[in-house]
Structures are given as structure tokens and as C-alpha cells.
Design an enzyme around this catalytic site. Structure first.
Site: not given
Ligand code: APR
Length: 244
Positions: A67, A104, A119, A146, A212
Site C-alpha cells: 500500500r 494516504d 488512523h 529506526c 457516493l
Molecule cells: N465518492 C464519494 N464516496 C465514495 C466514492 C466516491 N467516488 N467511492 C466510494 N465512496 C464511498 C462508499 O460509498 C463508502 O460509503 O466511500 C465510503 C468508503 O467506505 P469504507 O470503504 O468503509 O472506508 P472508510 O469509511 O474510510 O473506512 C473507515 O475502516 O478499515 C478501516 O482503517 C480503515 O480508515 C478505514 C476505516
């Protein structure tokens, strides 16, 4: 309608913006829980817990090394959503705090400065000997030393695993406690404490979700704007800055 400048948003302590993996999706980074997400390909228990790291550090390091290598891809760039948030911060200096769940560095590349990574950050390595978190762009190898204390073989990714405490929570809670507008962007609302931020501020701050599709907490927001982040986030920032 979002609360405009010169009203309770600015007078009552500014804006907190929470972002998740969805904001980086259109830059080419995978989300976690979409059908093509990271957790559809690998199990959390194998790569994202302290127990996994204790059991098989090489497997965990390899997952994060892959990653981290994505951050070095010359094609990787912040998208219009990251850039719009950086513009909001420039236009309203001192009034916007960006809290990201993402590891990121696309918000930094877009120019955001008032930013907290709850995170952690893929671009840093944390030393288990001295605790220092140092910038790190290469693979973390068993013999990696380190940069702060020189200890070898003691580096881990500077990211928060499941079961560990998120970072910067004191500063985040303080900002949430006084904000007038809370905006959640690109997160499924499935991981706490971030998923609980909206419940803590609603009624006192205006709450808006830009995603989204409806997140798990969508019903808790005053307003929900659904669509790709590169479309809905710049439009939302334009409305805020136009005072509407
Ligand atoms: N534009 C806007 N939203 C989007 C897009 C897009 N192009 N593509 C996807 N999404 C939305 C999805 O619909 C979803 O609701 O982004 C969200 C991503 O959700 P997750 O994959 O669960 O990611 P996140 O909410 O950041 O996860 C939280 O979980 O696994 C842990 O540490 C990890 O920080 C992460 C945390």
C-alpha cells in the site's frame, strides 16, 4: 442548505470535515468495504490487528509495503475533492479542521495543512524501541533501522490497527465540541469513533454528508448530498464560499 459564512458556522467555532477512503477513490486508491474494496480481498484479522503483526509480521509488513508503494506511483495525485477542501481552508484560514481516517497523503499533496490523521499515516514508520514515527517511503524490511534511535528490526507501519486507540482524539474532540458545521465525506460510517462524530454534534452544529451513497449514519445528518466526491465536494465548497 449549508450554513453560510458569518453565521453560526464561523461565529460558533468553524468547520470540522471528516474524510474516509471514498474521497481518494477517484485518485485510484481502493476503499475498504466496496465490492472492489481492500477487505473484499484480504481479511482484517490477517493484516490489520496487533495480533496479526505478532503472529506474522512479514505478512503484515508486506501488506502495508504494497500500500505504501502506491504512494510512490507517479500517476497518483489528489483529485478535485481534495483540492476543494484545501481551497476552503485557504479561503477561511483557521476555521477549517480536516480530520481524515485515510492513511494516504493526498490531502497534504492538495495543500491542506490543518489536518489530523486519526488512523495514522502510511508514509511513516513507527519504532517499537523508541516510539518515534519517522517519514518512511520504502518497504519496511526486517533489517530496517529506526532513523531516530538506530534500532534495527523494530519498525512497524505508523497506522492504527483494529483494537488500537485512534490518534489525535483530544484535538478532534475539542474541535467537535465547538464546531458550527460538521461535514462527512467518503466514509461508510462503519468504524468508531469516527462513525460516532455526527451523533455527538447534531443539534448543535449543522451536519452534512457528502458520499457516493447513504452511509450507515445517513439518517443522522441534516443534509445528505450523494454523488462522486470529485463532483459533490467542489460544488459544496463553492456554495459555502458563496455564502449560501
Ligand atoms: N465518492 C464519494 N464516496 C465514495 C466514492 C466516491 N467516488 N467511492 C466510494 N465512496 C464511498 C462508499 O460509498 C463508502 O460509503 O466511500 C465510503 C468508503 O467506505 P469504507 O470503504 O468503509 O472506508 P472508510 O469509511 O474510510 O473506512 C473507515 O475502516 O478499515 C478501516 O482503517 C480503515 O480508515 C478505514 C476505516
Amino acid at each position: 442548505m449549508p450554513v453560510a459564512r458569518g453565521t453560526r458556522v464561523v461565529e460558533n467555532g468553524g468547520i470540522v470535515v471528516l474524510t474516509g477512503a471514498g474521497i481518494s477513490r477517484e485518485s485510484g486508491l481502493a476503499t475498504f468495504r466496496d465490492t472492489d474494496g481492500i477487505w473484499a480481498r484480504v481479511r482484517i484479522e490477517e493484516v490489520a490487528t496487533p495480533e496479526a503483526f505478532a503472529r506474522d509480521p512479514c505478512r503484515v509488513q508486506a501488506f502495508y509495503n504494497a500500500r505504501r508503494a502506491q504512494l510512490a506511483d507517479p500517476a497518483l495525485a489528489p483529485n478535485a475533492a481534495h483540492l476543494a477542501l484545501a481551497r476552503l481552508e485557504r479561503e477561511w484560514p483557521g476555521e477549517v479542521l480536516l480530520v481524515t481516517q485515510n492513511v494516504d497523503d493526498l490531502h497534504e499533496r492538495a495543500g491542506s495543512r490543518h489536518l489530523l490523521h486519526m488512523h495514522g499515516e502510511l508514509g511513516k514508520a513507527r519504532c517499537l524501541a523508541c516510539g518515534a514515527a519517522s517519514p518512511w517511503s520504502a518497504d519496511i524490511e526486517p533489517i530496517s533501522a529506526c532513523p531516530a534511535c538506530g534500532a534495527t528490526g523494530r519498525l512497524r507501519p505508523h497506522v492504527v490497527w483494529f483494537g488500537e486507540m485512534p490518534m489525535e482524539m483530544d484535538r478532534i474532540d475539542e474541535a467537535l465540541g465547538r464546531c458550527g458545521l460538521f461535514v462527512s465525506i467518503g466514509t461508510s460510517g462503519s468504524v468508531y469513533p469516527a462513525a460516532g462524530f455526527v451523533a455527538g454534534v447534531r443539534g448543535r452544529a449543522r451536519t452534512v454528508e457528502l458520499n457516493l451513497e447513504p452511509s450507515e449514519g445517513a439518517m443522522l445528518f441534516d443534509e445528505a448530498i450523494h454523488g462522486p466526491a470529485t463532483q459533490v465536494v467542489p460544488a459544496f465548497v463553492d456554495r459555502l464560499l458563496a455564502g449560501r
